[in-house]
Design an enzyme around this catalytic site. Structure first.
Site, short mmCIF file in Angstrom:
data_model
loop_
_atom_site.label_atom_id
_atom_site.label_comp_id
_atom_site.label_asym_id
_atom_site.label_seq_id
_atom_site.Cartn_x
_atom_site.Cartn_y
_atom_site.Cartn_z
N ASP A 21 0.84 -1.24 -0.17
CA ASP A 21 0.00 -0.16 -0.02
C ASP A 21 0.71 1.37 0.17
O ASP A 21 1.67 1.45 0.81
CB ASP A 21 -0.76 -0.04 1.10
CG ASP A 21 -1.99 1.01 1.19
OD1 ASP A 21 -3.22 0.68 1.12
OD2 ASP A 21 -1.65 2.27 1.28
N ASP A 115 -3.70 2.22 -5.46
CA ASP A 115 -2.59 2.24 -4.71
C ASP A 115 -2.26 1.02 -3.72
O ASP A 115 -1.27 1.16 -2.93
CB ASP A 115 -2.44 3.65 -3.85
CG ASP A 115 -3.07 3.42 -2.40
OD1 ASP A 115 -3.94 2.63 -2.26
OD2 ASP A 115 -2.22 3.71 -1.35
N GLU A 116 -3.00 0.20 -3.97
CA GLU A 116 -2.62 -0.96 -3.08
C GLU A 116 -2.88 -2.29 -3.91
O GLU A 116 -3.75 -2.37 -4.87
CB GLU A 116 -3.44 -1.06 -2.02
CG GLU A 116 -4.71 -1.22 -2.29
CD GLU A 116 -5.94 -1.41 -1.04
OE1 GLU A 116 -5.72 -1.98 -0.01
OE2 GLU A 116 -6.89 -0.70 -1.23
P1 TTP Z 1 -5.17 5.01 1.21
O1 TTP Z 1 -4.31 4.03 1.21
O2 TTP Z 1 -6.46 4.81 2.19
O3 TTP Z 1 -4.57 6.54 1.61
P2 TTP Z 1 -3.12 6.97 1.45
O4 TTP Z 1 -2.31 6.04 0.42
O5 TTP Z 1 -3.33 8.45 0.97
O6 TTP Z 1 -2.55 6.99 2.79
P3 TTP Z 1 -1.75 5.79 3.62
O7 TTP Z 1 -0.06 6.25 4.06
O8 TTP Z 1 -2.58 5.85 5.03
O9 TTP Z 1 -1.86 4.53 3.02
O10 TTP Z 1 -6.07 5.58 -0.01
C1 TTP Z 1 -5.18 5.72 -1.27
C2 TTP Z 1 -5.81 6.96 -2.04
O11 TTP Z 1 -6.91 6.88 -2.35
C3 TTP Z 1 -5.33 8.23 -1.51
O12 TTP Z 1 -4.05 8.75 -1.74
C4 TTP Z 1 -6.29 9.07 -1.86
C5 TTP Z 1 -7.77 8.32 -2.27
N1 TTP Z 1 -8.73 8.25 -1.58
C6 TTP Z 1 -9.57 9.05 -1.56
O13 TTP Z 1 -9.68 9.96 -2.64
N2 TTP Z 1 -10.67 9.32 -0.64
C7 TTP Z 1 -10.82 8.71 0.60
O14 TTP Z 1 -11.44 8.69 1.38
C8 TTP Z 1 -9.55 7.73 0.56
C9 TTP Z 1 -9.43 6.92 2.25
C10 TTP Z 1 -8.47 7.59 -0.12
MG MG Z 2 -2.16 4.08 0.75
#
Ligand code: TTP
Ligand code: MG
Length: 364
Positions: A21, A115-116
């Site tokens: 992720d 992103d994952e």
């Molecule tokens: P996430 O992997 O949940 O968050 P992240 O990568 O920004 O942070 P982390 O380091 O905690 O993993 O989500 C991935 C992407 O999805 C994030 O960069 C933006 C998008 N996203 C949204 O647009 N709305 C949301 O509510 C969430 C949770 C994510």
């Molecule tokens: Mg993330």
């Protein structure tokens, strides 16, 4: 299951699952591409009055800024917050790069969002003996290729790999071994379990179920009765068990959100007001998946329990939230005047460009 088979003398292959992720994905991409944003609190999303934060840089998170938070709240918590508009094409490109790296290790890759991804590396293409070694190598290569950091979780099933990837975030990894699994979930608050959302957690709290151990004390029957099919999943995860396969063909074909109201909606204004947050959520979800659909569907359930759905397809894809709003508004026009009060409204976007596989269930 594995333990049973071992007692019976059979040799069962323990799975090796990695969940990768990206860290603060959208925000990290923006900081990478604009050096003036590095080390600063950054929020990707709309700065306008009605905007929400898609994600925030770790500098902004220190102030309490979070995903899905209204932009005004974020600005109040962190007055120096810099808002940046999302650039989805750039995120999609980074996503393509990381998926290319994953493909060097296994063909069994399931990416629930840009992103994952889950990877089954039990029998990996490089013949590497340790999943943790693979995870380290992947994280290093992601950084070399994209300039972005990723975190990883390594375990023997998807649920634990997902939970593990959060433990040493950002830019870290964690391994949950089969010996650690059941104990790991015991102390975990149910609200933290992947697949247990805030509403479900609240209901569990109502039953006095606060931790994994409390959940484990419930019978399968009780969980199925109160939570439906997903109760079986809950029964497993509180024991560190999750038999779901990493499914490389699991391509989501639609995104839908619906809401049931505690009162009947009777006017167009009320319906538009209630549809607005539903449309926001659907659109937000499409963006996180990096998908654009061609069809919008409006679902309406009346107080008589009669239900109607109306769909409309565009020649290309629905390219903006405004376009989705307009399409939904025109579907609503077709249902007026209302003969009965409205109990439920739902909006779905379907017909994704990449979605040519059979419909799969919602990601837990
Ligand atoms: P996430 O992997 O949940 O968050 P992240 O990568 O920004 O942070 P982390 O380091 O905690 O993993 O989500 C991935 C992407 O999805 C994030 O960069 C933006 C998008 N996203 C949204 O647009 N709305 C949301 O509510 C969430 C949770 C994510
Ligand atoms: Mg993330």
């Amino acid at each position: 299951m594995v333990a049973e088979a071992e007692t019976a003398g059979a040799k069962v292959l323990q799975r090796k699952i990695i969940h990768v992720d990206m860290d603060a994905f959208f925000a990290s991409v923006e900081q990478r591409d604009d050096p003036s944003l590095r080390g600063k609190p950054v929020a990707v999303g709309g700065s306008r009055e009605r905007g929400v934060v898609a994600t925030a840089s770790y500098e902004a998170r220190a102030f309490g800024v979070r995903s899905a938070m209204p932009s005004i709240t974020a600005k109040r918590l962190c007055p120096n917050l810099i808002f940046v508009k999302p650039r989805f094409d750039v995120y999609r490109e980074a996503s393509r790069q990381i998926r290319e790296i994953f493909a060097d290790y296994t063909a069994i890759i399931e990416p629930p969002s840009l992103d994952e991804a889950y990877l089954d590396v039990t029998e990996n293409l490089k013949g590497m003996p340790y999943a943790s070694g693979i995870a380290s190598e992947i994280r290093r290569r992601i950084f070399e290729a994209t300039g972005l950091t990723a975190s990883a979780g390594v375990s023997y099933n998807k649920f634990l790999a997902k939970m593990a990837s959060d433990i040493n975030k950002p830019n870290g990894m964690f391994v949950i071994t089969p010996e650690m699994g059941p104990t790991f979930v015991e102390k975990l608050p149910v609200a933290k379990f992947h697949g247990i959302g805030p509403k479900t957690a609240e209901r569990m709290h109502g039953f006095g179920i606060l931790t994994g151990l409390d959940l484990r004390a419930q019978s399968l029957e009780f969980l199925r009765e109160n939570f439906g099919k997903v109760g079986t999943y809950y029964y497993g995860i509180c024991r560190g068990v999750d038999e779901r396969e990493v499914n490389p063909n699991r391509i989501r074909k639609s995104v839908g959100v619906e809401n049931t109201f505690s009162y009947d909606l009777t006017t167009r204004e009320e319906m538009e007001r209630e549809l607005a947050p539903i449309i926001e959520e659907v659109w937000d979800h499409c963006e996180r998946l990096g998908e654009r659909g061609k069809t919008a569907t409006l679902k309406v359930k009346f107080d008589t329990f009669r239900q109607v759905t109306r769909s409309k397809s565009t020649t290309g894809t629905i390219e903006s939230k405004d376009a989705l709003k307009q399409t939904v508004a025109s579907l609503l026009d077709g249902l007026l005047p209302l003969e009965n009060g409205v109990r439920l409204l739902g909006v779905t976007v379907s017909g994704f460009k990449t979605g040519d596989e059979p419909q799969m269930s919602f990601d837990l």
